[in-house]
Scaffold this motif. Structure first.
Motif, PDB file in Angstrom:
ATOM      1  N   HIS A  63      49.000  54.282  58.738  1.00 57.25           N
ATOM      2  CA  HIS A  63      49.301  53.135  59.670  1.00 57.25           C
ATOM      3  C   HIS A  63      48.007  52.408  59.713  1.00 57.25           C
ATOM      4  O   HIS A  63      48.407  51.256  60.575  1.00 57.25           O
ATOM      5  N   ASP A  64      47.079  52.939  59.463  1.00 60.36           N
ATOM      6  CA  ASP A  64      45.667  52.063  59.401  1.00 60.36           C
ATOM      7  C   ASP A  64      45.990  50.591  59.067  1.00 60.36           C
ATOM      8  O   ASP A  64      46.391  50.320  57.908  1.00 60.36           O
ATOM      9  N   TYR A  65      46.043  49.564  59.752  1.00 54.56           N
ATOM     10  CA  TYR A  65      46.110  48.346  59.676  1.00 54.56           C
ATOM     11  C   TYR A  65      45.379  47.538  58.373  1.00 54.56           C
ATOM     12  O   TYR A  65      45.965  46.743  57.946  1.00 54.56           O
ATOM     13  N   GLU A  66      43.974  48.130  58.456  1.00 56.58           N
ATOM     14  CA  GLU A  66      43.411  47.485  57.095  1.00 56.58           C
ATOM     15  C   GLU A  66      43.348  48.452  55.914  1.00 56.58           C
ATOM     16  O   GLU A  66      42.715  47.903  55.107  1.00 56.58           O
ATOM     17  N   GLY A  67      44.238  49.423  55.843  1.00 58.92           N
ATOM     18  CA  GLY A  67      44.088  50.292  54.913  1.00 58.92           C
ATOM     19  C   GLY A  67      43.046  50.985  54.386  1.00 58.92           C
ATOM     20  O   GLY A  67      42.932  51.710  53.340  1.00 58.92           O
ATOM     21  N   LEU A  68      41.868  51.338  55.341  1.00 60.63           N
ATOM     22  CA  LEU A  68      40.732  51.651  54.941  1.00 60.63           C
ATOM     23  C   LEU A  68      40.726  53.308  54.836  1.00 60.63           C
ATOM     24  O   LEU A  68      39.707  53.881  54.184  1.00 60.63           O
ATOM     25  N   SER A  69      41.786  53.865  55.020  1.00 59.47           N
ATOM     26  CA  SER A  69      41.996  55.273  54.984  1.00 59.47           C
ATOM     27  C   SER A  69      42.670  55.509  53.595  1.00 59.47           C
ATOM     28  O   SER A  69      42.376  56.741  53.316  1.00 59.47           O
ATOM     29  N   MET A 102      30.496  61.956  45.350  1.00 59.90           N
ATOM     30  CA  MET A 102      31.907  61.212  45.610  1.00 59.90           C
ATOM     31  C   MET A 102      32.252  61.105  47.004  1.00 59.90           C
ATOM     32  O   MET A 102      32.331  62.163  47.837  1.00 59.90           O
ATOM     33  N   ARG A 103      32.426  59.962  47.418  1.00 60.82           N
ATOM     34  CA  ARG A 103      32.571  59.651  48.714  1.00 60.82           C
ATOM     35  C   ARG A 103      33.940  59.903  49.119  1.00 60.82           C
ATOM     36  O   ARG A 103      35.160  60.034  48.186  1.00 60.82           O
ATOM     37  N   LEU A 104      34.446  60.163  50.506  1.00 58.27           N
ATOM     38  CA  LEU A 104      35.693  60.567  51.042  1.00 58.27           C
ATOM     39  C   LEU A 104      36.272  59.493  52.029  1.00 58.27           C
ATOM     40  O   LEU A 104      35.696  59.018  52.756  1.00 58.27           O
ATOM     41  N   ARG A 105      37.846  59.173  51.701  1.00 57.09           N
ATOM     42  CA  ARG A 105      38.316  58.668  52.696  1.00 57.09           C
ATOM     43  C   ARG A 105      39.360  59.546  53.262  1.00 57.09           C
ATOM     44  O   ARG A 105      39.787  60.298  52.350  1.00 57.09           O
ATOM     45  N   VAL A 106      40.006  59.269  54.499  1.00 53.90           N
ATOM     46  CA  VAL A 106      40.891  60.421  55.139  1.00 53.90           C
ATOM     47  C   VAL A 106      42.021  59.537  55.470  1.00 53.90           C
ATOM     48  O   VAL A 106      41.910  58.633  56.417  1.00 53.90           O
ATOM     49  N   ARG A 107      43.098  60.015  54.942  1.00 52.62           N
ATOM     50  CA  ARG A 107      44.488  59.458  55.590  1.00 52.62           C
ATOM     51  C   ARG A 107      45.326  60.600  56.180  1.00 52.62           C
ATOM     52  O   ARG A 107      45.438  61.660  55.571  1.00 52.62           O
TER      53      ARG A 107
END
Length: 525
Positions: A115-121, A106-111
């Motif tokens: 405010h990440d302009y491209e929403g990649l978090s 399971m890969r993770l993204r971190v927020r």
């Protein structure tokens, strides 16, 4: 008709748009199973309390996922959302999430602040199973006034840092971004600058220690992680090397009185000449004075913070930038902490607003950036102002460099936009309504193309905290992002520092576990 002042206030609110932040809601009923991913959740619940875990079947999942989404275009049903959201309250919860994620694919993204302009978090650009580690419940700020340092959790927002520092002592401050709702984790990871950049540099320049959960699930401080990784996290972009739990920063002295002014000049009032003059004057002013510009339509707002009194500022402006016509009537004297909300919110802003994590003002947006080394000719500025009244036109925000930020070597941290740089440009495009985004997006790209001859070249530079996927995205081969594809966009953000970042990535995360569409790829050869 709205006045230029009211338009500027509305813009500031949009740029600093607030939304709901933290939730303390447990899963109602069992989490929704995901084919082949049940083991990840089972693994997590051995360490992480179920009330901190949200699966798609949870009634609270939607509100938690959308809680800090600042760009409404990513609320679309077409957005690829995480299978799970983890809202840790302790570092061990993050360690367990990484360990379980590695073990069960399971890969993770971190927020942090969203405010990440491209929403990649919090979203993916392609269909893939992933989970989001939402740090909004980890936002402690611990001040050591005697040592002039602070430990700040990545889930804290900038306003919370500013408030905590000023509450401890009015003699100290911290140089970071203008918008109080920006999350610490992403901001520091990309460098981070604001109204004191010319005096003290970027926020990352003042980081002296950190605690990071690496790809093996270990919690490391500066000594344990080593200087390469410590260098990389201070400006190399978020979520490429691990999850930064907290940061230790050096606080900076601020005077008892600072002065703010905001002067509007229309094209009919000579704005073209003033902006052309500003680009040469502003980067060479004493480092206590920062004058940025917000250009919109036929109006240019000259907004300044001076670390001193009006009595000292007026003769300085008369000597260095008399064309602006600044005088004592423009002065607004206050404490440094009062200036922090004043800059984005105007006279209605209060110190307590720094702790406000919620607002109903939100918009769709597209953002791009540039850097300028050589003054742009006046004739070009005339054309720029015609671009600012085209259909779908946005706003240009220009921050002057010089002073401290330019006196630090380009490779001291991954943030490379320093020596010889005149100013940064941010192109801000916002709109309301799902169907109205095509025209603003087109203006943004056309404007960016128009500016190409007048900005940095080889590479054309951009600021990683103004993330822009138009610059390129990673290609994955054999489950690892390729260095060649990353180099396309990476050298625009990091110039010659990109290769060192990729070599560091290969040391600490060679299997590319922490990755997104613009994460640092490992240089494995």
């Amino acid at each position: 008709m709205a006045t230029s002042s009211s338009r500027a206030s509305a813009l500031a609110l949009l740029l600093c748009a607030l939304s709901a932040s933290s939730f303390h809601v447990a899963i109602s009923g069992p989490p929704a199973p995901s084919p082949g991913k049940d083991d990840f959740l089972s693994c997590l619940t051995k360490t992480v309390p179920p009330r901190l875990l949200f699966a798609k079947s949870s009634p609270a999942y939607g509100s938690v996922w959308s809680s800090t989404i600042r760009n409404l275009k990513f609320l679309s049903d077409k957005t690829v959302k995480p299978l799970y959201i983890i809202t840790p309250t302790e570092p061990c919860h993050i360690q367990a999430t990484v360990s379980c994620g590695r073990k069960h694919g399971m890969r993770l993204r971190v927020r942090s602040g969203g405010h990440d302009y491209e929403g990649l978090s919090y979203r993916s650009d392609k269909a893939e199973p992933f989970a989001v580690v939402d740090l909004s419940k980890m936002r402690q700020v611990r001040i050591d006034g005697k040592q002039a340092t602070a430990w700040v959790d990545s889930g804290a927002q900038l306003g919370e840092i500013y408030y905590a520092v000023a509450k401890e002592t009015p003699k100290l401050g911290f140089p970071a971004g203008v918008c109080a709702t920006i999350g610490v984790g992403g901001h520091f990871s990309g460098g981070g600058f604001g109204m004191m950049l010319r005096k003290y540099g970027t926020a990352a320049d003042l980081v002296i220690d950190a605690k990071v959960v690496d790809a093996e699930g270990r919690l490391l401080d500066r000594k344990a992680m080593g200087e390469d990784l410590f260098w990389a996290i201070r400006g190399g972009g978020g979520a490429s090397f691990g999850i930064v739990v907290s940061w230790q920063v050096k606080l900076v002295p601020v005077p008892p009185t600072v002065t703010v002014f905001q002067i509007h000049k229309g094209v009919k009032d000579g704005a073209v000449d003033l902006v052309a003059k500003w680009q040469q004057v502003a980067p060479s002013l004493p480092e206590d004075l920062m004058i940025r510009i917000l250009a919109m339509g036929q109006d240019a707002l000259f907004e300044a913070l001076f670390l001193g009194t009006c009595k000292d500022l007026v003769p300085l402006m008369n000597a260095r930038f008399p064309e602006l016509g600044m005088n004592q009537t423009h002065c607004n004297e206050m404490s440094w902490i009062q200036s922090v909300p004043y800059i984005p919110l105007g006279k209605t802003g209060t110190v307590k607003d720094l702790l406000n994590r919620t607002s109903n003002i939100r918009a769709f947006g597209k953002y791009k950036s540039d850097y300028v080394r050589d003054p742009i000719p006046r004739s070009v500025w005339e054309k720029i102002f015609t671009w600012l009244v085209k259909p779908g036109a946005g706003v240009m925000i220009m921050d002057p460099y010089g002073g401290k930020i330019s006196s630090i070597a380009d490779d001291a941290t991954p943030f490379p936009h320093r020596q010889g740089m005149l100013f940064n440009i941010q192109y801000v495009n916002y709109w309301f309504g799902e169907g109205s985004g095509a025209q603003p997006n087109q203006w943004s790209r056309d404007m960016y193309a128009f500016m190409e001859p007048y900005v940095t070249k080889n590479p054309r530079q951009a600021y990683v905290n103004y993330r822009d996927m138009d610059l390129g995205v990673n290609q994955v081969v054999g489950d690892v992002s390729t260095y060649e594809s990353g180099k396309v966009w990476g050298e625009k953000y990091f110039k010659g520092n990109f290769e060192r970042l990729a070599r560091t990535k290969a040391k600490v995360d060679p299997q590319d576990y922490f990755r997104n569409e613009q994460s640092i790829p490992p240089l494995l050869k």
